[in-house]
Design a protein around this motif. Structure first.
Motif, PDB file in Angstrom:
ATOM      1  N   GLN A 113       0.745  -0.977   0.099  1.00 17.53           N
ATOM      2  CA  GLN A 113       0.017   0.242  -0.049  1.00 17.53           C
ATOM      3  C   GLN A 113       0.564   0.815  -0.142  1.00 17.53           C
ATOM      4  OE1 GLN A 113      -1.815  -0.705   3.444  1.00 17.53           O
ATOM      5  NE2 GLN A 113      -3.577  -2.532   2.716  1.00 17.53           N
TER       6      GLN A 113
ATOM      7  N   GLU B 172       1.939   1.865  -3.416  1.00 15.11           N
ATOM      8  CA  GLU B 172       0.699   1.959  -4.276  1.00 15.11           C
ATOM      9  C   GLU B 172       0.122   3.692  -3.709  1.00 15.11           C
ATOM     10  OE1 GLU B 172      -4.082   0.843  -5.438  1.00 15.11           O
ATOM     11  OE2 GLU B 172      -3.628   0.259  -3.495  1.00 15.11           O
TER      12      GLU B 172
ATOM     13  N   ARG C 147      -0.859  -0.108  -9.959  1.00 16.13           N
ATOM     14  CA  ARG C 147      -0.498  -1.422  -9.340  1.00 16.13           C
ATOM     15  C   ARG C 147       0.137  -2.763 -10.145  1.00 16.13           C
ATOM     16  NH1 ARG C 147      -5.324   0.940  -8.300  1.00 16.13           N
ATOM     17  NH2 ARG C 147      -6.665   0.006 -10.379  1.00 16.13           N
TER      18      ARG C 147
ATOM     19  N   ARG D 275      -7.522  -3.423  -7.480  1.00 20.05           N
ATOM     20  CA  ARG D 275      -7.564  -3.195  -6.548  1.00 20.05           C
ATOM     21  C   ARG D 275      -6.617  -3.812  -5.685  1.00 20.05           C
ATOM     22  NH1 ARG D 275     -12.133  -3.777  -8.604  1.00 20.05           N
ATOM     23  NH2 ARG D 275     -12.156  -5.653  -7.989  1.00 20.05           N
ATOM     24  N   LEU D 276      -6.148  -3.311  -5.619  1.00 15.93           N
ATOM     25  CA  LEU D 276      -4.773  -4.079  -4.510  1.00 15.93           C
ATOM     26  C   LEU D 276      -5.784  -4.506  -3.066  1.00 15.93           C
ATOM     27  CD1 LEU D 276      -2.096  -4.036  -5.273  1.00 15.93           C
ATOM     28  CD2 LEU D 276      -1.319  -2.379  -3.820  1.00 15.93           C
TER      29      LEU D 276
END
Length: 661
Positions: free
Chosen positions: A561, A564, A570, A612-613
């Protein structure tokens, strides 16, 4: 009955039973002393003074530029167990500070004080109490009491049950002497991860369990190798039982049918793909419509889900505990160990390879440190060129792939270490030793830098020494809130990293949001500086790899995160966690992507981490080297292991485990 939290002003009433101390002041005190050893060398001591129905245990030892400095005071009940206890810090001048934790049985109530707040609950059936930050003396007292009970269990702290198991009862022999000992493993309701204590023939603390630091009776020292062998043999047998419990059986061939494959090499998602594995290899990857399902195969429906390669933890530390299950539960199928005892690390690596350990594949890096006061917890100490060459050769003979240099290795030894490592085809990385800059370390052969904090402490060399000796992390905490990451000095350093193809293992989740910076505004500025640093390295094309510096790798999702948050796409983050880490370790031929002929390290995610990580948390299936694991089952086991060791490499949850930086 729960009562509201109250301020610490009431805490003086929480230890009424400690009046026993004053009442017994006339009694003649008895003092016992234990050594605290860091891999066989002196690091401190545990001194216990008993007087009547009270005892004071002072546990002080040095761990690099910090350590454990605590004094616990106990009031004992008629059963010989604590009914009240309090813990205080031991200050630099040897005096004690204010109470930071206390617990007491008072009538029908049990009162806790911690972090300046007090809570009182009904006593229920509590039989004795324990401190969260207790001492080995207390640990041994509880173990001794438990094994004396028919059930070998008791209620403790109001709402928990402790259970003991004698896993070894033996006669040790060393240097013509003998010693009767018992190894007692204790678990609680909140954690099935056992805490080990060695008791002597009188039931007294003989030694704590096998870890980087051990508290031992002086007469225990000759027996420590035998004790280590016994304990590790038991722990490996337990690990094998756990592996059998969590592994999903299959007949050798597994099909992941009709999923969306993350192609790590290209950084794209390929829809409607089927992957076939046989034993430990991937034998087929292609469109679901054209890839046949072999007879007798185990078929996993991947429709609408993501098939992706197993991820890499690039900064782990190995301990004699089943933390590999926690790593697998997050989809980590390879973990690089950057500082562990060689006998333990080799044992775990080889056991996993044989399928006797539920864990990622381990890649080992050999730790090297100097013999000074601030040395790290290791027996791999070097002070001469000959010793440096010997350690590199030893690590090479054991199959290590890398050398990691630590804080107080003398800078003059680095050319020898680098030359010997390169000659043997080993990578070289590490901390930046005192007296050396990042630029010098890179010029002398560092392939990689560990920890983002060095990017800040590097420019303030005097601050490592003046006005007093300080850790690089402390310097980074002080300067990162106001440092210009876009300025010329940092730009010059980053350009050098890019020109030398130096890899950065930043462990950024340690430094971003770190409570070592107590001022909130300063912490936010520091966080911004680190995020900017990550963004700059990405923009310059500097290779970064994700690592946590933790035993369980609990913060791995947060590490991704942080990338990101810095604006890294991603797809690139997933590549960093898979194929790029494999390339760094020259392993891309067999690992890092889902492709025909590669080792079967495969994940199935019920979501799309490319969009969506956070969908990585929806992991359903883990395959490591052809061995199949249900992620939900792994996570249940992790929950059973409890909070102990959850942040163990940081030393925040369990004092048995210590933060390596």
């Amino acid at each position: 009955m729960n009562r509201p939290l109250r301020s610490a002003a009431h805490s003086s009433n929480t230890l009424a039973a400690l009046a026993i101390f004053a009442a017994s002041a006339h009694a003649q005190p008895a003092t016992q002393r234990w050594l605290v050893l860091n891999h066989g060398t002196d690091a401190g001591e545990l001194v216990v003074t008993s007087r009547g129905d009270s005892a004071t245990a002072r546990w002080v030892y040095t761990d690099r530029q910090r350590g454990t400095r605590t004094e616990a005071r106990y009031a004992m009940g008629t059963n010989g167990l604590p009914v009240s206890a309090e813990a205080r810090p031991v200050l630099a001048d040897g005096s004690t500070g204010p109470v930071n934790e206390s617990i007491a049985l008072t009538g029908d109530s049990l009162r806790f004080t911690s972090l300046g707040m007090t809570r009182t609950i009904a006593r229920t059936a509590t039989e004795f109490v324990r401190l969260r930050g207790g001492t080995p003396w207390e640990q041994a007292a509880l173990a001794r009491a438990l094994i004396a009970r028919p059930t070998r269990s008791a209620r403790v702290n109001g709402n928990s049950t402790m259970r003991a198991n004698i896993v070894a009862d033996t006669l040790l022999r060393a240097n013509g002497a003998t010693q009767r000992v018992r190894l007692v493993m204790v678990t609680t309701d909140s954690s099935a991860l056992p805490t080990g204590t060695w008791l002597d023939e009188r039931g007294q603390l003989f030694a704590t369990e096998v870890q980087w630091f051990m508290t031992v009776q002086p007469r225990a020292v000759p027996f420590m190798p035998a004790m280590r062998t016994i304990e590790l043999r038991w722990r490996m047998a337990e690990a094998r039982r756990l592996a059998d419990k969590v592994t999903t059986p299959h007949k050798g061939t597994v099909v992941f049918r009709n999923g969306n494959l993350f192609d790590a090499d290209k950084g794209v998602m390929v829809p409607n793909t089927t992957v076939v594995t046989r034993n430990d290899r991937i034998i087929s990857v292609g469109p679901a419509a054209s890839v046949a399902t072999p007879d007798g195969a185990t078929v996993i429906d991947a429709t609408g889900k993501t098939i992706m390669p197993g991820m890499w933890e690039m900064h782990a530390h190995l301990f004699a505990a089943p933390f590999g299950v926690a790593q697998l539960s997050q989809g980590l199928t390879t973990a690089r160990d950057l500082a562990s005892d060689p006998d333990l690390a080799v044992m775990l690596r080889d056991s996993e390879k044989k399928g006797a350990l539920a864990a990622p594949r381990y890649i080992l890096a050999g730790f090297m440190e100097g013999p000074l006061k601030w040395r790290g917890p290791s027996g791999s100490l070097v002070s001469t060129e000959a010793q440096a060459r010997e350690w590199v050769a030893r690590y090479d003979s054991l199959g290590y792939k890398q050398i990691k240099v630590y804080n107080v290795v003398h800078p003059d030894l680095l050319p020898t270490i680098a030359s010997e490592a390169k000659k043997r085809g080993m990578r070289l990385s590490g901390h930046i030793p005192r007296g050396m800059s990042m630029e010098a370390a890179i010029a002398l052969g560092y392939d990689e830098i560990q920890h983002g904090a060095f990017f800040f402490s590097n420019f303030f060399q005097d601050s490592l020494y003046v006005p007093q000796m300080r850790a690089y992390s402390s310097v980074a905490f002080a300067v990162s809130p106001t440092f210009d990451v876009n300025g010329a000095p940092m730009t010059k350093l980053l350009e050098m990293l890019k020109a030398k193809n130096t890899v950065v293992d930043g462990t950024f989740s340690i430094w971003i949001g770190n409570m070592g910076i107590t001022d909130n505004a300063a912490r936010l500025k520091s966080d911004s500086a680190y995020v900017t640093l990550i963004r700059r390295m990405h923009d310059l094309g500097i290779q970064m790899v994700p690592g946590t510096d933790e035993a369980r790798s609990a913060t791995y999702p947060r590490e991704l995160q942080m990338f990101e948050a810095a604006g890294i796409p991603r797809a690139k983050i997933l590549q960093m966690a898979t194929i790029e880490s494999a390339r760094v370790m020259n392993d891309a031929r067999d690992y890092g992507s889902v492709a025909e002929g590669k080792v079967a390290d495969v994940l199935l995610v019920n979501g799309n981490p490319l969009e969506r990580l956070s969908d990585l948390s929806k992991l359903e299936t883990v395959m490591r080297g052809g061995r199949l694991y249900d992620a939900a089952k792994l996570k249940r086991i992790v929950m059973q292991l409890g909070s102990i060791g959850a942040a163990s490499a940081h030393g925040e949850e369990d004092p048995r485990f210590y933060h390596p930086h």
